[in-house]
Scaffold this motif. Structure first.
Motif, PDB file in Angstrom:
ATOM      1  N   TYR A  35       0.857  -1.198   0.000  1.00  0.00           N
ATOM      2  CA  TYR A  35       0.000   0.000   0.000  1.00  0.00           C
ATOM      3  C   TYR A  35       0.883   1.234   0.000  1.00  0.00           C
ATOM      4  CZ  TYR A  35      -3.001   3.662   1.950  1.00  0.00           C
ATOM      5  OH  TYR A  35      -3.675   4.838   2.168  1.00  0.00           O
ATOM      6  N   LYS A  37       0.293   5.832  -0.328  1.00  0.00           N
ATOM      7  CA  LYS A  37      -0.489   7.035  -0.609  1.00  0.00           C
ATOM      8  C   LYS A  37       0.521   8.146  -0.870  1.00  0.00           C
ATOM      9  CE  LYS A  37      -4.449   9.505   1.289  1.00  0.00           C
ATOM     10  NZ  LYS A  37      -5.340   9.585   2.468  1.00  0.00           N
ATOM     11  N   SER A  69       4.183   0.826  -4.147  1.00  0.00           N
ATOM     12  CA  SER A  69       3.398  -0.174  -3.414  1.00  0.00           C
ATOM     13  C   SER A  69       3.815  -1.597  -3.749  1.00  0.00           C
ATOM     14  CB  SER A  69       1.900   0.028  -3.649  1.00  0.00           C
ATOM     15  OG  SER A  69       1.588  -0.056  -5.025  1.00  0.00           O
ATOM     16  N   GLU A  99      -3.845   6.717  -4.139  1.00  0.00           N
ATOM     17  CA  GLU A  99      -3.850   5.687  -3.118  1.00  0.00           C
ATOM     18  C   GLU A  99      -3.810   4.329  -3.808  1.00  0.00           C
ATOM     19  OE1 GLU A  99      -6.076   4.813   1.086  1.00  0.00           O
ATOM     20  OE2 GLU A  99      -7.267   5.694  -0.514  1.00  0.00           O
ATOM     21  N   LYS A 101      -3.771   0.301  -3.581  1.00  0.00           N
ATOM     22  CA  LYS A 101      -4.158  -0.809  -2.706  1.00  0.00           C
ATOM     23  C   LYS A 101      -3.889  -2.122  -3.425  1.00  0.00           C
ATOM     24  CE  LYS A 101      -7.734   1.775  -0.304  1.00  0.00           C
ATOM     25  NZ  LYS A 101      -9.164   1.874  -0.002  1.00  0.00           N
TER      26      LYS A 101
END
Length: 142
Positions: A35, A37, A69, A99, A101
């Motif tokens: 993850y 951001k 990420s 962001e 994920k």
């Protein structure tokens, strides 16, 4: 060492070695395993002939989020397939936030969904990326 602390250290080292992401003005906000951001402020030289942000800039921003990420477990991973949907325009002065994920963390591939919003919370793009995991360490000793 905590896995999330290590993930952040790896992402910061990636940014440190990435002159293009630095030119974009990317700042890391948060990182955990799989993850991240990030944010950046759009500048006038990032606009196209229509006075809105060039799609390549938004794509590159999302691609950096993918890199930060999918590599933050220190397994050298490369983009294998990516796509983007542009939902709303952005302009100079906007602060955009990506962001990333993780949807799947496999031995040889990973799948990530990256949402990009502006400072008002409007979603401006949706990016999907699949990475290939090489099994090699990105940084020795991490």
């Amino acid at each position: 060492m905590n896995n999330d602390i290590r993930a952040r250290q790896i992402a910061e080292k990636l940014l440190e070695n990435d002159p293009f992401s630095q030119w974009l003005g990317i700042q890391i906000i948060d990182v955990k395993e799989g993850y991240c951001k990030i944010q950046m402020t759009l500048r006038a030289e990032m606009l196209n002939g229509f006075g809105i942000t060039h799609g390549g800039v938004v794509f590159s921003f999302a691609d950096s989020a993918l890199a930060f990420s999918c590599n933050n477990r220190n397994n050298l991973s490369l983009a294998q397939d990516t796509s983007i949907n542009f939902l709303k325009p952005s302009k100079a002065g906007d602060v955009i936030i990506a962001e990333a994920k993780e949807l799947h963390n496999g031995r040889s591939t990973g799948l990530y969904l990256i949402t990009i919003h502006n400072q008002q919370g409007d979603q401006i793009a949706l990016f999907k990326g699949t990475c290939f995991r090489t099994g090699k360490a990105l940084f020795e000793g991490m």
